[in-house]
Design an enzyme around this catalytic site. Structure first.
Site, PDB file in Angstrom:
ATOM      1  N   SER A 145       0.826  -1.204   0.000  1.00 19.66           N
ATOM      2  CA  SER A 145       0.000   0.000   0.000  1.00 19.66           C
ATOM      3  C   SER A 145       0.867   1.262   0.000  1.00 19.66           C
ATOM      4  O   SER A 145       1.650   1.477  -0.910  1.00 19.66           O
ATOM      5  CB  SER A 145      -0.963  -0.031   1.183  1.00 19.66           C
ATOM      6  OG  SER A 145      -1.888   1.018   1.112  1.00 19.66           O
ATOM      7  N   ASP A 299      -0.829   1.342  -4.496  1.00 13.39           N
ATOM      8  CA  ASP A 299      -1.782   0.311  -4.912  1.00 13.39           C
ATOM      9  C   ASP A 299      -3.163   0.884  -5.226  1.00 13.39           C
ATOM     10  O   ASP A 299      -4.117   0.140  -5.425  1.00 13.39           O
ATOM     11  CB  ASP A 299      -1.870  -0.813  -3.876  1.00 13.39           C
ATOM     12  CG  ASP A 299      -2.586  -0.410  -2.602  1.00 13.39           C
ATOM     13  OD1 ASP A 299      -2.412   0.755  -2.187  1.00 13.39           O
ATOM     14  OD2 ASP A 299      -3.310  -1.231  -2.018  1.00 13.39           O
ATOM     15  N   ASP A 301      -5.553   2.536  -3.652  1.00 11.58           N
ATOM     16  CA  ASP A 301      -6.770   2.481  -2.842  1.00 11.58           C
ATOM     17  C   ASP A 301      -6.975   3.774  -2.059  1.00 11.58           C
ATOM     18  O   ASP A 301      -8.057   3.992  -1.504  1.00 11.58           O
ATOM     19  CB  ASP A 301      -6.783   1.254  -1.917  1.00 11.58           C
ATOM     20  CG  ASP A 301      -5.662   1.231  -0.895  1.00 11.58           C
ATOM     21  OD1 ASP A 301      -4.778   2.109  -0.933  1.00 11.58           O
ATOM     22  OD2 ASP A 301      -5.671   0.322  -0.038  1.00 11.58           O
TER      23      ASP A 301
END
Length: 567
Positions: A145, A299, A301
């Protein structure tokens, strides 16, 4: 011989040790050896995440194989149909991500489990989408992440495209922990078993793009805005630019940060929560007179937002951009008579009160969850079955939101598209997104939200974090910064205290989180990070004005630092 030395010697002398790790092991200092072997790497709020390198407390091909074998045993236990439905596998731009992803596929195949592996890096939300789109039993995402370049990680998903909730994760963890020798696992499968591996790509991309584009509330809005966009070297680059192109927005990419570079060479940090992530984007914005800056983590998100306001660029917090999205989405659903019956929004126990109050203005209920989007995904799945309530939005203070739940995780491409639409809509009214935020303050009260994260690495750091929380629990503060504490919530002991009254706190999985409500309408929370060696303090401070809220925030931060010995 100590446990650390036993584990170290086992690795050094094991015949199956991957050759790439031999030099690193041989050159470890005593401190490095202790940190790499003092414990076994564990699942946290967002799966398994850690520093890349050899050791039982590291992300490497052996610890990932151990996790994947445990997951394979879980799938096999679920039955033949689960194995045939298979597992979707995605990965980001980090060191070893692609290699680890295909190694997972090989190990699944060795266990006679089908898999679908993306041909190249893809966003985490697209992996979540692929699980549902392909009808898989679950998913694996190789990503760290927003963590620094030294990290990588491993997320597991269920058949709904949601990260494993505790009751499922515990079943996997039990099987992982039953494996005594991670070094004994190899991923060598037969040629026939390799036929169980399917490489996927553009066909899933197209379906994902179609779904993202379908969230638009005003697709014909005047798109006379300039958007500077940075994927921070990560997976958002192609999907966000493609969605903007198809929707007709003027996107100006930060070219230096578009390459999938695992070292993040052209950004001080890939984390939208930190100021360094915006440095180059701000330069681009000034050069192009942009209206909005959007920054995604590797990533894809999470989405960070910068807004041109009164000639200057203002970077919003995740709480602020979340509240603005809530205001835009709910106002448009109401104006277009599209608001569903019994609408509900989800956010977390450490998310600002501003979003909840904004939602209440439109008759939308807010339900709280623990930190970790899997808990929001669990709520979505529940109401999808019961139809008691209808989802309209979900978000966390940590810059992640979900507009439409065809994905069951935070989805930055969706957020980028909706944020652009909101900016264009309000610009046509002569307002920018900071003006919208100020309007929310006028209606709901002024808040300043912040987070202080204290890094405490290694074995000593882990013990210190536990001790800080234990001390707070043992000696619960009666006042903070001169303001009385009127209520406290303990999510580990499942209690609510108001004065001398103690009640049960229900509806949450036990978690090491403490939250203190102050007499002035503010609150402060403390919890250990689930993905990094940090303890985090969250502040939602209510003031009579921005200046008042800021002064209070500084006072409360100083008080907490003194109270916990972290100053």
């Amino acid at each position: 011989m100590s446990l650390v030395d036993e584990r170290y010697e086992k690795w050094v002398n094991h015949p199956n040790l991957d050759a790439r790790y031999k030099d690193d092991l041989a050159n470890m200092s005593a401190d490095e050896k202790n940190d790499a072997f003092y414990t076994l790497i564990e699942f946290g709020t967002a799966g398994m995440r850690g520093i890349l390198g050899p050791g039982t407390n590291r992300i490497n091909i052996h610890t990932i194989r151990k996790a994947t074998q445990g997951y394979s045993d879980f799938i096999i236990h679920a039955g033949k149909e689960a194995c045939e439905k298979g597992i979707a596998i995605g990965y980001d731009n980090r060191h070893m991500s692609q290699e680890l992803a295909f190694d997972c596929a090989n190990l699944l195949a060795k266990n006679n489990i089908k898999s679908y592996v993306f041909e190249s890096l893809r966003p985490t939300p697209e992996l979540s989408f692929a699980v549902r789109h392909l009808g898989c039993f679950g998913g694996i995402m190789i990503t760290a992440s927003h963590n620094p370049k030294e990290y990588n990680g491993y997320k597991l998903y269920d058949d709904k495209g949601c990260q494993l909730i505790p009751c499922l994760a515990s079943q996997v963890i039990d099987r992982v922990n039953a494996i005594e020798d991670e070094l004994a696992i190899d991923a060598n499968c037969t040629e026939q078993q390799k036929e169980l591996i399917t490489v996927i790509g553009k066909e899933v991309d197209e379906e994902y793009y179609k779904n993202v584009l379908s969230i638009q509330l005003n697709p014909d809005v005047n798109k006379d805005i300039k958007i500077v966009f940075s994927p921070e070297h990560g997976t958002a680059n192609i999907p966000v630019q493609e969605v903007y192109k198809r929707a007709g927005y003027n996107c100006i990419p930060v070219v230096e940060q578009c390459s999938p570079d695992p070292d993040f060479s052209n950004t001080p940090t890939p984390n939208p929560e930190q100021a360094g992530a915006y440095e180059l984007a701000l330069k681009y914005a000034k050069e192009n007179d942009a209206d909005v800056i959007l920054v995604c983590d590797p990533d894809a998100d999470r989405m960070g937002v910068g807004v041109k306001h009164n000639g200057e660029y203002v970077v919003m917090t995740g709480n602020q951009s979340g509240a603005v999205l809530i205001e835009y989405i709910l106002s448009q659903l109401q104006a277009q008579n599209k608001m569903p019956e019994n609408p509900v929004m989800f956010n977390t126990v450490v998310t600002s009160d501003l979003g909840e109050k904004t939602a209440a203005n439109y008759g939308v209920e807010t339900e709280k969850t623990l930190t970790g989007f899997k808990f929001i995904g669990e709520k979505v799945a529940k109401y999808e079955v019961t139809h008691e309530k209808n989802y309209v939005f979900g978000y966390e203070e940590s810059y992640g939101s979900l507009i439409c739940p065809f994905v069951r995780d935070k989805d930055a491409p969706q957020a980028c598209l909706m944020l652009a639409e909101a900016a264009a809509y309000y610009k046509a009214q002569g307002k920018d997104l900071c003006d919208v935020l100020d309007g929310l303050y006028e209606r709901n009260g002024t808040y300043e939200e912040s987070q202080v994260a204290i890094s405490l690495s290694g074995e000593a750091g882990a013990k210190r974090i536990k001790q800080i929380l234990a001390d707070l629990r043992e000696n619960s503060p009666k006042e903070i910064g001169g303001t009385p504490v009127v209520k406290s919530e303990d999510y580990k002991e499942c209690t609510i205290k108001e004065g001398d009254t103690v009640k049960e706190l229900t509806g949450f999985t036990k978690s090491d989180v403490l939250k203190y409500y102050l007499e002035d309408g503010s609150w402060i929370a403390a919890r250990p990070s689930g993905t990094e060696p940090k303890i985090k303090f969250y502040y939602c401070i209510k003031g009579d004005s921005k200046e008042d809220a800021h002064a209070k925030t500084l006072n409360y931060q100083k008080a907490i630092a003194e109270l916990t010995g972290t100053n």
